[in-house]
Write an enzyme that holds these catalytic residues in place. Structure first.
Site, PDB file in Angstrom:
ATOM      1  N   THR A 160      -0.577  -9.865   1.786  1.00  0.00           N
ATOM      2  CA  THR A 160       0.311  -9.002   2.556  1.00  0.00           C
ATOM      3  C   THR A 160       0.243  -7.586   2.018  1.00  0.00           C
ATOM      4  O   THR A 160      -0.014  -7.363   0.829  1.00  0.00           O
ATOM      5  CB  THR A 160       1.768  -9.476   2.490  1.00  0.00           C
ATOM      6  OG1 THR A 160       2.276  -9.278   1.152  1.00  0.00           O
ATOM      7  CG2 THR A 160       1.900 -10.942   2.867  1.00  0.00           C
ATOM      8  N   GLU A 161       0.493  -6.618   2.884  1.00  0.00           N
ATOM      9  CA  GLU A 161       0.570  -5.207   2.486  1.00  0.00           C
ATOM     10  C   GLU A 161       1.683  -4.537   3.288  1.00  0.00           C
ATOM     11  O   GLU A 161       1.577  -4.412   4.509  1.00  0.00           O
ATOM     12  CB  GLU A 161      -0.759  -4.478   2.748  1.00  0.00           C
ATOM     13  CG  GLU A 161      -1.941  -4.997   1.949  1.00  0.00           C
ATOM     14  CD  GLU A 161      -1.959  -4.523   0.512  1.00  0.00           C
ATOM     15  OE1 GLU A 161      -1.076  -3.712   0.122  1.00  0.00           O
ATOM     16  OE2 GLU A 161      -2.862  -4.963  -0.229  1.00  0.00           O
ATOM     17  N   VAL A 162       2.745  -4.142   2.603  1.00  0.00           N
ATOM     18  CA  VAL A 162       3.793  -3.354   3.258  1.00  0.00           C
ATOM     19  C   VAL A 162       3.634  -1.894   2.843  1.00  0.00           C
ATOM     20  O   VAL A 162       2.902  -1.577   1.905  1.00  0.00           O
ATOM     21  CB  VAL A 162       5.214  -3.862   2.910  1.00  0.00           C
ATOM     22  CG1 VAL A 162       5.389  -5.315   3.330  1.00  0.00           C
ATOM     23  CG2 VAL A 162       5.506  -3.708   1.431  1.00  0.00           C
ATOM     24  N   THR A 179       0.877  -1.172   0.000  1.00  0.00           N
ATOM     25  CA  THR A 179       0.000   0.000   0.000  1.00  0.00           C
ATOM     26  C   THR A 179       0.913   1.221   0.000  1.00  0.00           C
ATOM     27  O   THR A 179       1.785   1.340   0.857  1.00  0.00           O
ATOM     28  CB  THR A 179      -0.903   0.017   1.246  1.00  0.00           C
ATOM     29  OG1 THR A 179      -1.699  -1.171   1.254  1.00  0.00           O
ATOM     30  CG2 THR A 179      -1.828   1.226   1.219  1.00  0.00           C
TER      31      THR A 179
END
Length: 308
Positions: free
Chosen positions: A273-275, A175
């Site tokens: 997943t969102e880093v 993101t």
């Protein structure tokens, strides 16, 4: 609150037609090379994996082969784990994290798990650092029958023979600040809707499946990633990107109903997943490492909690 934000393409309140999409496409330009940053790394892994060309995007004048890495020691007696990255081409750590895992930690699972890794699902968008494909379609809302996205359709064909056997699917995303400044305003303009501003979470988080929640699995991944980078806190409303936080760093979406990549396999264990690469508290290397840590934790959980 809804906020009107000017977008240079289209007329407020009206869906884009062919002319607007052509105008948008003409504004896109290559900023990095798939061959240099992805294909070269895949070629270097041919000794460790079977490299499968599972499709080809013919976006004239550009042509992109689609690659997956498959365990050389594949065994029908072992569980199958799918790792995907780059469904949104601009989300760099999803691609590079998948490749870093394949080049390093994947060897720890040889003979224990069948790995299928598609590190860059959307190479056209990877080169242009964009969310959409050439047709202004979001591949990550297109994992459904008769998909309008060539990227999504090709990946679905790849995994179709394995449906019912895939125990784990982890889909690697980011993101970014450009979600708010560029991509969401463009989405609103494309669909003829007003832009509704949101808040970008600072840190790593996961998207679980509303229809198949696996809280223990999600928590194991969060705990592993927390040793690499920080976990996103809830906002003042107890939410992350407009969804209630069900546990620290975890929200839920109906993955299949939304046409999301992580919902296409029906696996027991699924997560997105969102880093947050734009955080002052994280580096690109940390973001890649967080993706690797997430994949490792997911696989470790699968091995400790096998699917019957």
């Amino acid at each position: 609150m809804t906020q009107e934000r000017f977008h240079p393409i289209g007329t407020p309140g009206q869906h884009w037609g062919d002319a607007e999409k052509a105008q948008w496409l003409a504004a896109q330009s290559i900023k990095r090379r798939y061959a240099d940053e992805v294909e070269s790394r895949i070629d270097a892994l041919r000794g460790r994996f079977e490299v499968i060309e599972y499709g080809r995007l013919d976006y004239a004048p550009d042509h992109y082969p689609l690659y997956a890495l498959r365990s050389r020691d594949w065994s029908d007696a072992l569980p199958v784990a799918l790792v995907t990255g780059g469904v949104h081409g601009y989300e760099t750590s999803g691609v590079q994290g998948a490749l870093d895992f394949a080049a390093g930690a994947a060897q720890d699972y040889a003979g224990r798990v069948n790995l299928l890794i598609a590190p860059c699902v959307s190479p056209w968008a990877y080169e242009r650092i964009h969310r959409w494909n050439r047709d202004a379609i979001d591949p990550n809302r297109s994992f459904r029958t008769d998909s309008p996205s060539g990227e999504a359709a090709a990946l679905m064909r790849l995994v179709e023979p394995l449906l019912g056997r895939i125990a784990l699917h982890i889909d690697l995303h980011e993101t970014t600040d450009t979600d708010e400044t560029e991509f969401r305003p463009a989405l609103a303009a494309r669909d003829g809707k007003p832009f509704e501003p949101g808040e970008i979470p600072d840190g790593f988080y996961l998207v679980d499946d509303t229809e198949n929640p696996q809280p223990g699995f999600q928590q194991a991944v969060i705990e592993a990633v927390a040793e690499v980078t920080h976990i996103a806190p809830a906002d003042a409303h107890g939410e992350i990107i407009g969804s209630p936080v069900v546990a620290p760093g975890i929200i839920r979406y109906p993955l299949k109903a939304l046409g999301l990549c992580a919902g296409m396999t029906g696996a027991r264990y699924t997560t997105t997943t969102e880093v947050y690469p734009d955080s002052p508290r994280a580096t690109p290397a940390q973001c890649n490492a967080a993706q690797v840590a997430a994949v490792r934790a997911a696989l470790d959980y699968l091995l400790a909690h096998p699917v019957a």
